[in-house]
Design a protein around this motif. Structure first.
Motif, short mmCIF file in Angstrom:
data_model
loop_
_atom_site.label_atom_id
_atom_site.label_comp_id
_atom_site.label_asym_id
_atom_site.label_seq_id
_atom_site.Cartn_x
_atom_site.Cartn_y
_atom_site.Cartn_z
N PHE A 194 3.54 -6.75 10.41
CA PHE A 194 2.54 -7.62 9.83
C PHE A 194 3.59 -8.82 9.03
CE2 PHE A 194 0.94 -3.33 9.22
CZ PHE A 194 -0.39 -3.49 9.54
N VAL A 195 2.94 -10.03 9.37
CA VAL A 195 3.77 -11.32 8.93
C VAL A 195 3.12 -11.88 7.62
CG1 VAL A 195 4.10 -13.55 9.67
CG2 VAL A 195 4.21 -11.82 11.55
N ALA A 218 0.17 -1.81 -1.54
CA ALA A 218 -0.75 -1.76 -0.24
C ALA A 218 -0.59 -0.40 0.37
CB ALA A 218 -0.79 -2.60 0.68
N TRP A 219 0.79 0.06 0.59
CA TRP A 219 1.32 1.51 1.20
C TRP A 219 0.63 2.49 0.13
CZ3 TRP A 219 4.56 4.55 -1.27
CH2 TRP A 219 5.05 5.72 -0.87
N SER A 220 0.76 2.53 -0.90
CA SER A 220 0.28 3.61 -1.93
C SER A 220 -1.05 3.72 -1.89
CB SER A 220 0.88 3.38 -3.36
OG SER A 220 0.33 2.22 -3.83
N GLU A 221 -1.89 2.29 -1.97
CA GLU A 221 -3.41 2.59 -1.83
C GLU A 221 -3.85 3.21 -0.61
OE1 GLU A 221 -7.27 -0.20 -2.69
OE2 GLU A 221 -5.07 -0.90 -3.46
N ALA A 276 -4.30 5.75 7.37
CA ALA A 276 -3.67 4.88 6.55
C ALA A 276 -3.19 3.64 6.96
CB ALA A 276 -2.46 5.51 5.88
N MET A 277 -2.70 3.46 8.04
CA MET A 277 -2.43 2.23 8.82
C MET A 277 -3.68 1.26 8.80
SD MET A 277 -0.21 0.15 9.66
CE MET A 277 1.43 1.23 10.50
N GLU A 300 -6.15 -3.70 6.36
CA GLU A 300 -7.36 -4.34 5.78
C GLU A 300 -6.75 -4.84 4.20
OE1 GLU A 300 -10.55 -1.97 5.22
OE2 GLU A 300 -10.93 -1.59 7.14
N LEU A 301 -6.05 -4.11 3.75
CA LEU A 301 -5.43 -4.55 2.10
C LEU A 301 -4.58 -5.60 2.33
CD1 LEU A 301 -4.80 -0.80 0.99
CD2 LEU A 301 -6.52 -2.50 0.32
#
Length: 437
Positions: free
Chosen positions: A241-242, A277-280, A427-428, A433-434
């Motif tokens: 992701f950029v 974003a990772w934790s959500e 999760a990815m 989306e987040l």
């Protein structure tokens, strides 16, 4: 140079088929005498006994690229001689390198396609890694695993890749890159400008130990959100992701507008976005404890006894922040940035010395549960790895642990940060989306 044994390895990638012909490995030895005996490893070195795999992509090459790199490797190993040894156990029960002089396996290979089929090599693909980076199939333990491997793969388009496997107990990112760049200098007929400093006793545990910090890195976290079952149920997916310069600038502006912090680096801004974003994306419950570990180079942090710039070994530790997922998400983004800044502010010489003592005394175990590890490769000098045909157009990690998130430069002279991480498929999708909001 050609060899008697050839191994054919095929895979499907990006909608096409690729076959790699691997010739028999050749053991490369230093061209002149090197030390005997044993090579000390600090407690920081001993804590990471595994191979780090990297791939360099070059758009131009020639028929002699394999010969040039192999001959230059023989010369550079005179300076970086521990790579020719083997892992062993010391009388005290820790890891040590035995200078066996067994050499380094070097493989030449040919692919029947263009490098364009590889796609973005910053994103790990286990199938591609296994084709482009040599691993000794006979090595079953760490004592049999080569401390360095090299594979040159030539493609139909005229370019080539260099796949390198380096044992992490010997190098961190800076010292590993110093090795590759010295190798490249010799290949171009230049003298080595970065002579490695080998005295690792500079980072030896103190007697008696002087432990002054609790080290949240090693706190064991309960899986209150049952994320382990998600990792077992869904396939692990790697994506890039950029976060471009505009996105980073907007995030910094938002952070500062909240009035909680006075400054915000690009690293802190991106790390805060990723952590949230990772934790959500992993659907962490509000009471789930989450740990952010940041890998940090401490070469510049030593004051009482300077650590040489060209120290060969691991001069990296992690500093950590702990908070609940609920606290992370109910507060403004400046809270996450503040936690990141506090963790980084801990890093000084005494923090490192105390941590070395802590690891030496307790030999603590790390856990993946609830843990995100950030490793920034944005400042590694991979652009200097020119073996005579220009620098690499891309540089990527061949594998990625499930908790590890790696930062690369955006590329093409842009000022953004490219983030590569691995997550279970569902999760990815949520993470994507987040972060694209």
């Amino acid at each position: 140079m050609r060899f008697s044994k050839v191994i054919m390895e095929a895979l499907t990638i990006n909608g096409g088929n690729m076959t790699v012909r691997k010739f028999e490995p050749v053991m490369v030895h230093p061209e002149s005498e090197i030390p005997n005996g044993f090579y000390f490893l600090s407690s920081l070195d001993q804590a990471i006994p595994f191979t780090v795999k990297t791939i360099y992509r070059y758009e131009k090459g020639s028929d002699i690229v394999g010969d040039v790199l192999r001959q230059a490797l023989s010369k550079v190993l005179v300076h970086y001689y521990p790579f020719t040894g083997s892992m062993a156990m010391s009388p005290e029960g820790g890891f040590i390198v035995e200078l066996t002089k067994k050499g380094v396996p070097f493989v030449e290979a040919e692919a029947d396609c263009s490098m364009n089929m590889l796609g973005d090599i910053r994103v790990p693909d286990p199938d591609v890694t296994n084709k482009l980076i040599y691993s000794d199939p006979k090595a079953k333990t760490i004592f049999e695993t080569p401390l360095l491997t090299a594979q040159v793969t030539k493609f139909k388009c005229g370019g080539f890749t260099l796949g390198v496997g380096m044992y992490h107990s010997l190098v961190d990112g800076v010292s590993g890159m110093n090795f590759v760049n010295s190798w490249a200098q010799i290949a171009r007929g230049k003298p080595v400008t970065t002579v490695p400093f080998h005295d690792r006793t500079r980072l030896k545990s103190r007697v008696p130990p002087q432990i002054k910090y609790p080290y949240d890195d090693f706190v064991q976290i309960a899986d209150a959100s049952d994320t382990e079952s998600l990792y077992q149920r869904d396939p692990l997916v790697h994506k890039l992701f950029v976060f471009d310069a505009d996105r980073i600038a907007a995030t910094k502006k938002l952070v500062l507008s909240e009035g909680k912090v006075k400054c915000c680096s690009s690293f802190a801004a991106v790390t805060a976005l990723v952590w949230l974003a990772w934790s959500e994306a992993l659907s962490m419950k509000p009471h789930q404890l989450t740990k952010l570990r940041i890998m940090a180079d401490f070469r510049s942090k030593f004051e009482t006894e300077t650590l040489p710039e060209h120290y060969f070994g691991n001069a990296v530790v992690t500093t950590a922040s702990l908070c609940s997922a609920g606290e992370l998400h109910k507060r403004p983004i400046s809270f996450a940035v503040e936690q990141i800044q506090k963790a980084l502010e801990l890093l000084d010489e005494e923090y490192v010395r105390s941590r070395i003592d802590f690891v030496g005394v307790y030999k603590p175990q790390l856990s993946s549960v609830g843990t995100l590890v950030i490793s920034s490769w944005t400042r590694l000098a991979y652009g200097m790895s020119d073996f005579g045909w220009g620098g690499p157009s891309q540089f990527g990690c061949g594998d990625l642990g499930r908790e590890l998130c790696v930062y690369f430069p955006e590329g093409d002279g842009k000022k953004g940060i490219a983030v590569v991480l691995a997550l279970p498929l569902s999760a990815m999708n949520a993470f994507e989306e987040l972060v694209q909001v």
